[in-house]
Each structure stands twice: as structure tokens, then as C-alpha cells.
Design a protein around this motif. Structure first.
Motif, PDB file in Angstrom:
ATOM      1  N   ARG A   5       0.837  -1.195   0.000  1.00 47.39           N
ATOM      2  CA  ARG A   5       0.000   0.000   0.000  1.00 47.39           C
ATOM      3  C   ARG A   5       0.875   1.249   0.000  1.00 47.39           C
ATOM      4  O   ARG A   5       0.599   2.214  -0.672  1.00 47.39           O
ATOM      5  N   MET A  56      -5.941   7.370  -3.520  1.00 42.85           N
ATOM      6  CA  MET A  56      -5.165   6.992  -2.335  1.00 42.85           C
ATOM      7  C   MET A  56      -5.251   8.097  -1.284  1.00 42.85           C
ATOM      8  O   MET A  56      -4.900   7.906  -0.140  1.00 42.85           O
ATOM      9  N   GLU A  62      -9.775   4.475   3.825  1.00 44.38           N
ATOM     10  CA  GLU A  62      -9.572   3.054   3.528  1.00 44.38           C
ATOM     11  C   GLU A  62      -9.420   2.278   4.822  1.00 44.38           C
ATOM     12  O   GLU A  62      -8.564   2.584   5.646  1.00 44.38           O
ATOM     13  N   LEU A  64      -8.092  -0.691   6.604  1.00 46.71           N
ATOM     14  CA  LEU A  64      -7.015  -1.663   6.407  1.00 46.71           C
ATOM     15  C   LEU A  64      -7.234  -2.900   7.276  1.00 46.71           C
ATOM     16  O   LEU A  64      -7.970  -2.855   8.252  1.00 46.71           O
ATOM     17  N   ARG A 110     -10.564  -1.196  -0.081  1.00 44.14           N
ATOM     18  CA  ARG A 110     -10.065  -1.434  -1.432  1.00 44.14           C
ATOM     19  C   ARG A 110      -9.720  -2.906  -1.544  1.00 44.14           C
ATOM     20  O   ARG A 110      -8.984  -3.442  -0.734  1.00 44.14           O
ATOM     21  N   VAL A 112      -7.678  -5.804  -3.049  1.00 41.87           N
ATOM     22  CA  VAL A 112      -6.339  -5.861  -3.618  1.00 41.87           C
ATOM     23  C   VAL A 112      -5.960  -7.313  -3.860  1.00 41.87           C
ATOM     24  O   VAL A 112      -6.259  -8.180  -3.048  1.00 41.87           O
TER      25      VAL A 112
END
Length: 123
Positions: A5, A56, A62, A64, A110, A112
């Protein structure tokens, strides 16, 4: 912040923002941009990271997978409700981490995957 990230957000040079070191609200959806809600991912082309990753900084925080304490998770990147100074990818949201039951209009996540994890699309 995970290594991947961090690289996606700051490039290999460790810049302060995905677009460089200059604070520029016009490159992301933060409070100073005046949008007052989420925006389409492709709206801020000038704010894209060196790896082609959008948003971003700004739009939504976001969520995590990094736990700060049991049941609470780290947030990064800021949101449309946040001032630009909170959006630097290296700055964690210490004031508001996410809990397991949180429902908020300025927090997202997000998805990924590494290229090896991707299944080729059949045509």
C-alpha cells in the motif's frame, strides 16, 4: 501500513502524496475540494499514483486489515469530509480507527490482489 500500500500510494521515492510532495486539494476529493460527497474513482486523473492507483487520498477512508487493538482497524487516506493535511498516505487516522460494527458514509475498503492471484478472464 503494508509495504504494497505504501508503494502504491507514495511510489518508490516516498513522496508525501501520490502525485508528489505539493499539497494540492484539486488532485483529490477532500473537504477543500468542495464536493461534499463521494466522487467517481476516475474523477481525479492528476492525483493518480505512479502505479496507476486512484483515490489513495480523499473520497473515503480506507479500512485496512491492520488491527490497532482487538476489534479495531487502521484507516488511511482520508475522505471527502477530511481536510487535505489528514490525507498524506503515511499519516494514520489516529483519532478514528474503525471497529467491527462501524457503518459510516466516509469509510470504505479497497480490494487488492497480486497478479498471481488473479484469474485470467475468458472471452
Amino acid at each position: 501500513m503494508t509495504h504494497r500500500r505504501r508503494r502504491a500510494a507514495r511510489g518508490t521515492s516516498g513522496r508525501n502524496f501520490p502525485w508528489g510532495d505539493q499539497k494540492t486539494a484539486a488532485k483529490c476529493n477532500v473537504r477543500e475540494a468542495g464536493v461534499e460527497g463521494t466522487a467517481s474513482v476516475s474523477r481525479y486523473h492528476s492525483g493518480v499514483s505512479p502505479y496507476g492507483v486512484y483515490d489513495m487520498v480523499g473520497n473515503v477512508w480506507e479500512w485496512l486489515s491492520t488491527q490497532t487493538t482487538p476489534g479495531r482497524y487502521e484507516l488511511r487516506g482520508s475522505a471527502f469530509t477530511s481536510p487535505l493535511f489528514r490525507g498524506a498516505p503515511a499519516v494514520p487516522n489516529d483519532a478514528n480507527d474503525a471497529n467491527d460494527t462501524m457503518h459510516d458514509d466516509d469509510t470504505g475498503f479497497r480490494c487488492v490482489a497480486t497478479p498471481e492471484q488473479m484469474t485470467p478472464r475468458r472471452r
